[in-house]
Design a protein around this motif. Structure first.
Motif, PDB file in Angstrom:
ATOM      1  N   SER A 273       4.894  -3.458   1.181  1.00  0.00           N
ATOM      2  CA  SER A 273       4.301  -3.728   2.348  1.00  0.00           C
ATOM      3  C   SER A 273       3.470  -2.507   3.050  1.00  0.00           C
ATOM      4  O   SER A 273       3.407  -2.304   4.169  1.00  0.00           O
ATOM      5  CB  SER A 273       5.128  -4.235   3.406  1.00  0.00           C
ATOM      6  OG  SER A 273       5.804  -5.649   3.276  1.00  0.00           O
ATOM      7  N   MET A 309      -8.615  -3.780   5.914  1.00  0.00           N
ATOM      8  CA  MET A 309      -7.220  -4.682   6.034  1.00  0.00           C
ATOM      9  C   MET A 309      -7.441  -6.382   6.071  1.00  0.00           C
ATOM     10  O   MET A 309      -7.561  -6.876   7.209  1.00  0.00           O
ATOM     11  CB  MET A 309      -6.773  -4.282   7.423  1.00  0.00           C
ATOM     12  CG  MET A 309      -6.296  -2.808   7.455  1.00  0.00           C
ATOM     13  SD  MET A 309      -4.627  -2.381   6.606  1.00  0.00           S
ATOM     14  CE  MET A 309      -4.896  -0.641   6.608  1.00  0.00           C
ATOM     15  N   THR A 350      -5.668  -0.063  12.005  1.00  0.00           N
ATOM     16  CA  THR A 350      -4.389  -0.441  11.639  1.00  0.00           C
ATOM     17  C   THR A 350      -3.922   0.575  10.594  1.00  0.00           C
ATOM     18  O   THR A 350      -4.508   0.621   9.601  1.00  0.00           O
ATOM     19  CB  THR A 350      -4.489  -1.754  11.254  1.00  0.00           C
ATOM     20  OG1 THR A 350      -4.973  -2.713  12.187  1.00  0.00           O
ATOM     21  CG2 THR A 350      -2.917  -2.171  10.670  1.00  0.00           C
ATOM     22  N   GLY A 352      -1.841   1.948   7.366  1.00  0.00           N
ATOM     23  CA  GLY A 352      -1.451   1.011   6.228  1.00  0.00           C
ATOM     24  C   GLY A 352      -0.061   1.401   6.138  1.00  0.00           C
ATOM     25  O   GLY A 352       0.495   1.787   4.843  1.00  0.00           O
ATOM     26  N   VAL A 353       0.788   0.931   6.876  1.00  0.00           N
ATOM     27  CA  VAL A 353       2.417   1.167   6.777  1.00  0.00           C
ATOM     28  C   VAL A 353       2.971  -0.180   7.505  1.00  0.00           C
ATOM     29  O   VAL A 353       2.284  -1.085   8.018  1.00  0.00           O
ATOM     30  CB  VAL A 353       2.730   2.159   7.775  1.00  0.00           C
ATOM     31  CG1 VAL A 353       2.533   3.444   7.482  1.00  0.00           C
ATOM     32  CG2 VAL A 353       2.343   1.912   9.322  1.00  0.00           C
ATOM     33  N   PRO A 354       4.033  -0.754   6.894  1.00  0.00           N
ATOM     34  CA  PRO A 354       4.768  -1.728   7.233  1.00  0.00           C
ATOM     35  C   PRO A 354       4.708  -2.136   8.646  1.00  0.00           C
ATOM     36  O   PRO A 354       5.090  -1.389   9.517  1.00  0.00           O
ATOM     37  CB  PRO A 354       6.168  -1.674   6.644  1.00  0.00           C
ATOM     38  CG  PRO A 354       6.004  -0.759   5.427  1.00  0.00           C
ATOM     39  CD  PRO A 354       5.238   0.279   6.278  1.00  0.00           C
ATOM     40  N   GLY A 355       4.424  -3.284   9.106  1.00  0.00           N
ATOM     41  CA  GLY A 355       4.361  -3.707  10.349  1.00  0.00           C
ATOM     42  C   GLY A 355       3.115  -3.450  11.240  1.00  0.00           C
ATOM     43  O   GLY A 355       3.124  -3.940  12.544  1.00  0.00           O
ATOM     44  N   ALA A 356       2.213  -2.418  11.026  1.00  0.00           N
ATOM     45  CA  ALA A 356       1.431  -2.121  11.773  1.00  0.00           C
ATOM     46  C   ALA A 356       0.388  -3.374  12.142  1.00  0.00           C
ATOM     47  O   ALA A 356      -0.027  -3.151  13.292  1.00  0.00           O
ATOM     48  CB  ALA A 356       0.492  -0.823  11.043  1.00  0.00           C
ATOM     49  N   GLY A 357       0.307  -4.386  11.296  1.00  0.00           N
ATOM     50  CA  GLY A 357      -0.641  -5.395  11.664  1.00  0.00           C
ATOM     51  C   GLY A 357       0.067  -6.213  12.839  1.00  0.00           C
ATOM     52  O   GLY A 357      -0.823  -6.787  13.606  1.00  0.00           O
ATOM     53  N   THR A 390      -0.347  -7.292   2.816  1.00  0.00           N
ATOM     54  CA  THR A 390      -0.812  -6.085   2.108  1.00  0.00           C
ATOM     55  C   THR A 390      -1.235  -6.046   0.731  1.00  0.00           C
ATOM     56  O   THR A 390      -1.967  -5.268   0.433  1.00  0.00           O
ATOM     57  CB  THR A 390       0.571  -5.043   2.216  1.00  0.00           C
ATOM     58  OG1 THR A 390       1.336  -4.983   3.388  1.00  0.00           O
ATOM     59  CG2 THR A 390       0.368  -3.733   1.697  1.00  0.00           C
ATOM     60  N   ASN A 393      -4.821  -6.756   1.217  1.00  0.00           N
ATOM     61  CA  ASN A 393      -5.407  -5.455   1.699  1.00  0.00           C
ATOM     62  C   ASN A 393      -5.654  -4.455   0.504  1.00  0.00           C
ATOM     63  O   ASN A 393      -6.691  -4.311   0.162  1.00  0.00           O
ATOM     64  CB  ASN A 393      -4.388  -4.569   2.522  1.00  0.00           C
ATOM     65  CG  ASN A 393      -4.235  -5.326   3.919  1.00  0.00           C
ATOM     66  OD1 ASN A 393      -5.043  -6.335   4.285  1.00  0.00           O
ATOM     67  ND2 ASN A 393      -3.511  -4.881   4.562  1.00  0.00           N
TER      68      ASN A 393
HETATM   69  N1  ASP Z   1       1.350  -3.386   6.119  1.00  0.00           N
HETATM   70  C1  ASP Z   1       0.027  -3.399   6.059  1.00  0.00           C
HETATM   71  C2  ASP Z   1      -0.577  -2.418   5.264  1.00  0.00           C
HETATM   72  O1  ASP Z   1       0.095  -1.452   4.808  1.00  0.00           O
HETATM   73  C3  ASP Z   1      -0.581  -3.194   7.516  1.00  0.00           C
HETATM   74  C4  ASP Z   1      -0.186  -4.385   8.493  1.00  0.00           C
HETATM   75  O2  ASP Z   1       0.956  -4.047   8.923  1.00  0.00           O
HETATM   76  O3  ASP Z   1      -1.083  -5.452   8.289  1.00  0.00           O
HETATM   77  O4  ASP Z   1      -1.711  -2.740   4.583  1.00  0.00           O
END
Ligand code: ASP
Length: 432
Positions: A273, A309, A350, A352-357, A390, A393
């Protein structure tokens, strides 16, 4: 004794057969075995999480040095600044355009699937809290006050800006900067080698991550929100295998070769993710399997991992409509336009880390006055949605790199056509 020896032989035979399997097959096996183990063990599967964390730490360890060294090498390899300007412009335009297509598709899917209909939720608070940073703040913060701090904090966007600036300065200086250029180029090679080593641990790390996700969510959490999950997954599949395929075909590229070549990166993105986390894998696939030149990959992909994204945009479209339906709020046509606009730009900010979206979703909801409680609803299943978005993305990043590679004559067509069958390594290194 004989029995023991034959069982040892059998085991070593199995082991060498496992070793000979392509990485993506091993990753798929790890993923399926992890999911099964997680569902069987339930919350106890958390004991397997350290295996996943070990893998995550391994790829996180690579991100900053990899992005810095490969981006500086990419910029210096471009020789003239006009090539770089053109590639940068093409990347940004394509990333924004595909983002707008993705969010529009998300809205259409959200409209037809109507995942929130009949939920009759009531908003408690009228005031929306906007936790996400503004666009201007995001743009200003792109230039680091202290590049070392940016690297230590793992701030990718700032590291990119600094690396591009260093690359341009090296190019302008010419001979004087050659020693530094050589050091950084050698650093990039070391990072590529290290990437392959970390990637070979992926099947086991992914096994641990999947077991943990499946074990901690369980079916009870997933079932009531199954429609949103279904809508995001159907939208993601449509965008990747329908939308991207059409775009690739319009450029005369076979979608089959593309999807075979990106499989490793997709599975890593799905299980971690994190676009930034999947960056080493995306660079590896784009260069070695699709035959995109190294300098182009090292410029376009780190940019994509932070700026592009598509999956997150699609998810925001579906979730905005889900929340509007769940709380019985009618959206006007102008609201849809606002959502498309905000979400396309929010993608730039945003990480590119988990949960940022999920945090950026609050920005989109605020822009059209939808209740923040919606974020809490989505939070329960966010990890499951994050895996799909992800994956989109990362696929979108590589798709844009492929299109630019083709346009710039930086795509090794023979390697692309045989993608996934062998690792060619024949991708050209120098651009221009
Ligand atoms: N986890 C997504 C990513 O790294 C970003 C998001 O949380 O949407 O691409």
């Amino acid at each position: 004794m004989e029995h023991f020896m034959s069982s040892v032989k059998q085991k070593s035979g199995l082991f060498s057969r496992w070793k000979a399997l392509p990485l993506w097959v091993k990753i798929m096996v790890g993923m399926a075995a992890g999911l099964l183990t997680g569902f069987l063990l339930g919350p106890k599967a958390t004991v397997l999480k350290p295996l996943g964390d070990l893998f995550l730490n391994g790829i996180k360890m690579l991100i900053v040095p990899l992005v810095f060294c490969s981006l500086v090498s990419g910029v210096t390899a471009m020789k003239d600044t006009s090539t770089m300007g053109r590639v940068a412009l093409k990347s940004i335009v394509l990333y924004l355009a595909t983002g707008a297509i993705a969010i529009s598709l998300g809205l259409v899917i959200g409209y037809f699937f109507a995942p929130g209909e009949g939920m009759h939720m009531v908003a408690q608070t009228q005031e929306a809290v906007n936790k996400a940073p503004s666009m201007i703040d995001t743009l200003v913060a792109m230039v680091p006050q202290n590049p070392l701090k940016a690297m230590v904090d793992g701030n990718i966007l700032q590291t990119i800006v600094f690396a591009i600036a260093v690359g341009i300065s090296i190019s302008l200086l010419g001979k004087k900067a050659e020693p530094m250029q050589k050091v950084i180029e050698s650093g990039a090679e070391i990072m590529y080698r290290l990437t392959s080593m970390v990637m070979s641990f992926a099947p086991y790390g992914i096994f641990g991550l999947m077991a943990w996700v499946a074990g901690s969510y369980g079916l009870e959490v997933l079932l009531p929100l199954a429609k949103v999950i279904g809508a995001v997954y159907v939208g993601s599949l449509l965008l990747m295998y329908g939308g991207y395929s059409l775009i690739l075909m319009a450029k005369g590229l076979s979608p089959r070769g593309f999807f075979r070549g990106v499989l490793d990166a997709q599975t890593i993105a799905f299980s971690t993710s994190s676009s930034s986390g999947a960056l080493p894998a995306s660079m590896h696939c784009a260069e070695n399997k699709l035959g995109i030149s190294k300098s182009l990959c090292s410029f376009v992909l780190p940019l994509g991992a932070t700026v592009n994204m598509n999956g997150t945009a699609l998810y925001q479209g579906v979730c905005a409509l889900f929340i509007a339906q769940a709380f019985g709020i009618d959206l006007a046509f102008s609201d849809y336009v606002t959502i498309i606009f905000t979400s396309t730009l929010a993608a730039v900010g945003t990480a590119g880390v988990p949960g940022a979206g999920l945090i950026m979703l609050s920005l989109v909801l605020t822009s059209v006055g939808l209740p923040m409680e919606g974020v809490a609803l989505i939070a329960a299943i966010d990890r499951i949605l994050d895996m799909a978005r992800t994956c989109v993305n990362v696929t979108g990043d590589i798709m844009v790199a492929t299109l630019i590679g083709k346009g710039e004559g930086e795509l090794d067509q023979a390697c692309y056509n045989s993608a996934g069958e062998s690792e060619s390594g024949s991708a050209r290194v120098v651009m221009g």
